[in-house]
Write a protein that holds these residues in place. Structure first.
Motif, PDB file in Angstrom:
ATOM      1  N   THR A  55      18.101  79.212  74.635  1.00 49.62           N
ATOM      2  CA  THR A  55      17.318  80.348  75.099  1.00 49.62           C
ATOM      3  C   THR A  55      17.660  81.556  74.228  1.00 49.62           C
ATOM      4  N   ALA A  56      16.710  82.439  74.011  1.00 50.68           N
ATOM      5  CA  ALA A  56      16.980  83.646  73.234  1.00 50.68           C
ATOM      6  C   ALA A  56      18.228  84.332  73.771  1.00 50.68           C
ATOM      7  N   GLY A  57      19.181  84.602  72.882  1.00 51.20           N
ATOM      8  CA  GLY A  57      20.440  85.217  73.288  1.00 51.20           C
ATOM      9  C   GLY A  57      21.574  84.234  73.475  1.00 51.20           C
ATOM     10  N   ASP A  58      21.277  82.935  73.517  1.00 47.87           N
ATOM     11  CA  ASP A  58      22.342  81.936  73.613  1.00 47.87           C
ATOM     12  C   ASP A  58      23.206  81.968  72.356  1.00 47.87           C
ATOM     13  N   ARG A  59      24.512  81.695  72.550  1.00 54.07           N
ATOM     14  CA  ARG A  59      25.478  81.720  71.451  1.00 54.07           C
ATOM     15  C   ARG A  59      25.926  80.302  71.126  1.00 54.07           C
ATOM     16  N   LEU A  60      25.761  79.937  69.870  1.00 56.00           N
ATOM     17  CA  LEU A  60      26.120  78.613  69.374  1.00 56.00           C
ATOM     18  C   LEU A  60      27.434  78.724  68.605  1.00 56.00           C
ATOM     19  N   SER A  61      28.411  77.887  68.945  1.00 57.42           N
ATOM     20  CA  SER A  61      29.714  77.965  68.282  1.00 57.42           C
ATOM     21  C   SER A  61      30.321  76.581  68.190  1.00 57.42           C
ATOM     22  N   VAL A  62      31.468  76.489  67.483  1.00 64.06           N
ATOM     23  CA  VAL A  62      32.189  75.229  67.308  1.00 64.06           C
ATOM     24  C   VAL A  62      33.616  75.425  67.781  1.00 64.06           C
ATOM     25  N   GLU A  63      34.062  74.530  68.641  1.00 60.96           N
ATOM     26  CA  GLU A  63      35.429  74.568  69.144  1.00 60.96           C
ATOM     27  C   GLU A  63      36.253  73.477  68.476  1.00 60.96           C
ATOM     28  N   PHE A  64      37.445  73.846  68.000  1.00 58.49           N
ATOM     29  CA  PHE A  64      38.370  72.876  67.419  1.00 58.49           C
ATOM     30  C   PHE A  64      39.460  72.533  68.424  1.00 58.49           C
ATOM     31  N   LEU A  65      39.823  71.251  68.483  1.00 58.78           N
ATOM     32  CA  LEU A  65      40.944  70.805  69.312  1.00 58.78           C
ATOM     33  C   LEU A  65      41.645  69.673  68.600  1.00 58.78           C
ATOM     34  N   GLY A  66      42.924  69.858  68.270  1.00 53.39           N
ATOM     35  CA  GLY A  66      43.739  68.798  67.673  1.00 53.39           C
ATOM     36  C   GLY A  66      44.711  68.243  68.692  1.00 53.39           C
ATOM     37  N   THR A  67      45.031  66.947  68.577  1.00 51.59           N
ATOM     38  CA  THR A  67      45.973  66.308  69.495  1.00 51.59           C
ATOM     39  C   THR A  67      47.213  65.865  68.720  1.00 51.59           C
ATOM     40  N   GLY A  68      48.159  65.281  69.434  1.00 53.94           N
ATOM     41  CA  GLY A  68      49.409  64.842  68.813  1.00 53.94           C
ATOM     42  C   GLY A  68      50.543  65.775  69.197  1.00 53.94           C
ATOM     43  N   THR A  69      51.765  65.331  68.977  1.00 56.04           N
ATOM     44  CA  THR A  69      52.944  66.093  69.381  1.00 56.04           C
ATOM     45  C   THR A  69      53.509  66.856  68.190  1.00 56.04           C
ATOM     46  N   GLY A  70      53.617  68.169  68.341  1.00 53.13           N
ATOM     47  CA  GLY A  70      54.278  68.978  67.337  1.00 53.13           C
ATOM     48  C   GLY A  70      53.533  69.133  66.027  1.00 53.13           C
ATOM     49  N   LEU A  71      52.213  68.938  66.027  1.00 49.75           N
ATOM     50  CA  LEU A  71      51.438  69.052  64.793  1.00 49.75           C
ATOM     51  C   LEU A  71      50.814  70.437  64.683  1.00 49.75           C
ATOM     52  N   THR A  72      50.596  70.859  63.451  1.00 43.51           N
ATOM     53  CA  THR A  72      49.839  72.074  63.182  1.00 43.51           C
ATOM     54  C   THR A  72      48.585  71.693  62.419  1.00 43.51           C
ATOM     55  N   TRP A  73      47.449  72.184  62.875  1.00 41.70           N
ATOM     56  CA  TRP A  73      46.161  71.888  62.269  1.00 41.70           C
ATOM     57  C   TRP A  73      45.645  73.155  61.602  1.00 41.70           C
ATOM     58  N   ARG A  74      44.995  73.001  60.434  1.00 38.14           N
ATOM     59  CA  ARG A  74      44.549  74.189  59.716  1.00 38.14           C
ATOM     60  C   ARG A  74      43.361  73.851  58.817  1.00 38.14           C
ATOM     61  N   ALA A  75      42.760  74.892  58.289  1.00 36.69           N
ATOM     62  CA  ALA A  75      41.636  74.709  57.374  1.00 36.69           C
ATOM     63  C   ALA A  75      42.104  74.080  56.080  1.00 36.69           C
ATOM     64  N   PRO A  76      41.228  73.375  55.375  1.00 34.39           N
ATOM     65  CA  PRO A  76      41.601  72.785  54.086  1.00 34.39           C
ATOM     66  C   PRO A  76      42.095  73.846  53.113  1.00 34.39           C
ATOM     67  N   SER A  77      43.138  73.514  52.372  1.00 34.61           N
ATOM     68  CA  SER A  77      43.670  74.435  51.365  1.00 34.61           C
ATOM     69  C   SER A  77      42.966  74.175  50.044  1.00 34.61           C
ATOM     70  N   ASP A  78      41.650  74.376  50.067  1.00 33.68           N
ATOM     71  CA  ASP A  78      40.798  74.133  48.905  1.00 33.68           C
ATOM     72  C   ASP A  78      40.329  75.476  48.376  1.00 33.68           C
ATOM     73  N   ASP A  79      40.325  75.626  47.069  1.00 38.93           N
ATOM     74  CA  ASP A  79      39.905  76.902  46.484  1.00 38.93           C
ATOM     75  C   ASP A  79      38.454  77.231  46.824  1.00 38.93           C
ATOM     76  N   ASP A  80      37.640  76.205  47.023  1.00 42.55           N
ATOM     77  CA  ASP A  80      36.232  76.433  47.322  1.00 42.55           C
ATOM     78  C   ASP A  80      35.932  75.888  48.709  1.00 42.55           C
ATOM     79  N   SER A  81      36.054  76.750  49.722  1.00 45.92           N
ATOM     80  CA  SER A  81      35.879  76.286  51.103  1.00 45.92           C
ATOM     81  C   SER A  81      34.434  75.950  51.423  1.00 45.92           C
ATOM     82  N   THR A  82      33.496  76.311  50.533  1.00 49.07           N
ATOM     83  CA  THR A  82      32.107  75.962  50.799  1.00 49.07           C
ATOM     84  C   THR A  82      31.893  74.460  50.727  1.00 49.07           C
ATOM     85  N   HIS A  83      32.850  73.731  50.163  1.00 51.96           N
ATOM     86  CA  HIS A  83      32.723  72.275  50.133  1.00 51.96           C
ATOM     87  C   HIS A  83      32.839  71.670  51.525  1.00 51.96           C
ATOM     88  N   TRP A  84      33.584  72.314  52.410  1.00 50.03           N
ATOM     89  CA  TRP A  84      34.078  71.595  53.573  1.00 50.03           C
ATOM     90  C   TRP A  84      33.560  72.090  54.904  1.00 50.03           C
TER      91      TRP A  84
END
Length: 314
Positions: free
Chosen positions: A268-297
């Protein structure tokens, strides 16, 4: 190969668009690895465009991890792309396997490239047609030629130039296992829109009500031990509520993998579209790719397909 509005080259490696417009592109590639290393091997799928000059551009890039020897694995990619007449599209693959053997499966259902035009728009961004509802027709109403033409053609304008947006670069992010967070996007030059879409870098606000085709391609990498110790989700949300869930696994440390997903979503007009990230596992850290050109990913995009729809159930 079946084609209408496209012409393949002799080797069927490239297909050329005959008409300018917005296209929904989908691709898939199935591989069967030989021996894989303990934490798996990366399989990359590129969707490329080739201009009449010969210049090539990656418009979609996806990488998943093949973990089991002699097991079929299918990698998919999808997005909304503007093609000018004379531009070609094709697929390329990269198998991060060293000297180990990988076989690309050739059976028809195991791989393919498809594209279809959703609107003959002259560019991806720019002005979009005003969304006009159909007029009410009254019994015995007199209509001259001008009024008749307007009533018929004005509501069709949005079908030829629908509201759409694409953001083709993720911003840096990090999250601990079990932590839900909104995936951030670079909203500067990487954001294109037509029709009045707006963004704050985390969500994209729809300018008009209708049925939208939404595509997502997003990547992550993690810390921690090698192996199947954590999975992750990239979920599409509407106004903060889950509408489309997608999950994969990353088995290698500091090595990114990605999800490609698509769905039909009523906004509907005004609705907000977004993406939620959720990582699982014990003691892990999740992050964006360490790529010089993030437009790839990372890419999120949407285009209106049903301007007259009033809900998904209508």
């Amino acid at each position: 190969m079946a084609a209408n509005g496209f012409t393949p080259d002799e080797a069927a490696q490239w297909v050329t668009a005959l008409d300018t417009g917005l296209y929904i592109i989908s691709a898939q590639l199935t591989v069967r690895p030989g021996t894989v290393q303990a934490a798996g091997d990366g399989v990359m799928l590129f969707v490329q465009t080739r201009a009449p000059s010969g210049a090539q551009t990656n418009v979609i890039t996806v990488r998943e991890i093949a973990q089991q020897s002699q097991t079929l694995q299918t990698i998919t990619a999808c997005s909304i792309v503007h093609l000018s007449a004379g531009t070609s599209i094709g697929l390329a693959a990269y198998l991060d396997s060293g000297a180990k053997a990988y076989a690309v499966q050739e059976s028809g259902a195991l791989g393919g490239l498809s594209a279809f035009m959703v609107a003959p728009a002259s560019s991806f961004g720019g002005s979009s047609a005003q969304l006009v509802t159909a007029d009410t027709w009254a019994d015995r109403e007199h209509l001259d030629a001008e009024v008749m033409t307007r009533r018929i053609t004005r509501p069709l304008g949005v079908l030829y130039n629908p509201p759409r947006f694409a953001c083709r670069a993720m911003a840096p992010y990090s999250a601990a296992s079990g932590q839900r967070r909104a995936l951030p996007w670079k909203a500067g030059g990487s954001f294109e829109q037509s029709g009045g879409w707006t963004t704050d870098g985390a969500a994209f606000t729809a300018p008009a009500s209708g049925l939208y085709w939404v595509s997502l391609c997003a990547a992550t990498m993690r810390s921690g031990p090698e192996g199947a110790y954590g999975s992750y989700q990239m979920n599409i949300l509407r106004n903060g509520e889950l509408v489309s869930l997608h999950q994969r696994q990353v088995t290698r440390t500091d090595y990114h993998a990605s999800i490609a997903a698509t769905d039909l979503i009523y906004l509907t007009a005004g609705d907000r579209l977004s993406v939620e990230f959720l990582g699982t596992g014990t003691g892990l850290t999740w992050r964006a790719p360490s790529d010089d050109d993030s437009t790839h990913w990372g890419t999120i995009a949407a285009v209106m397909l049903g301007a007259s729809a009033t809900s998904m159930e209508a």
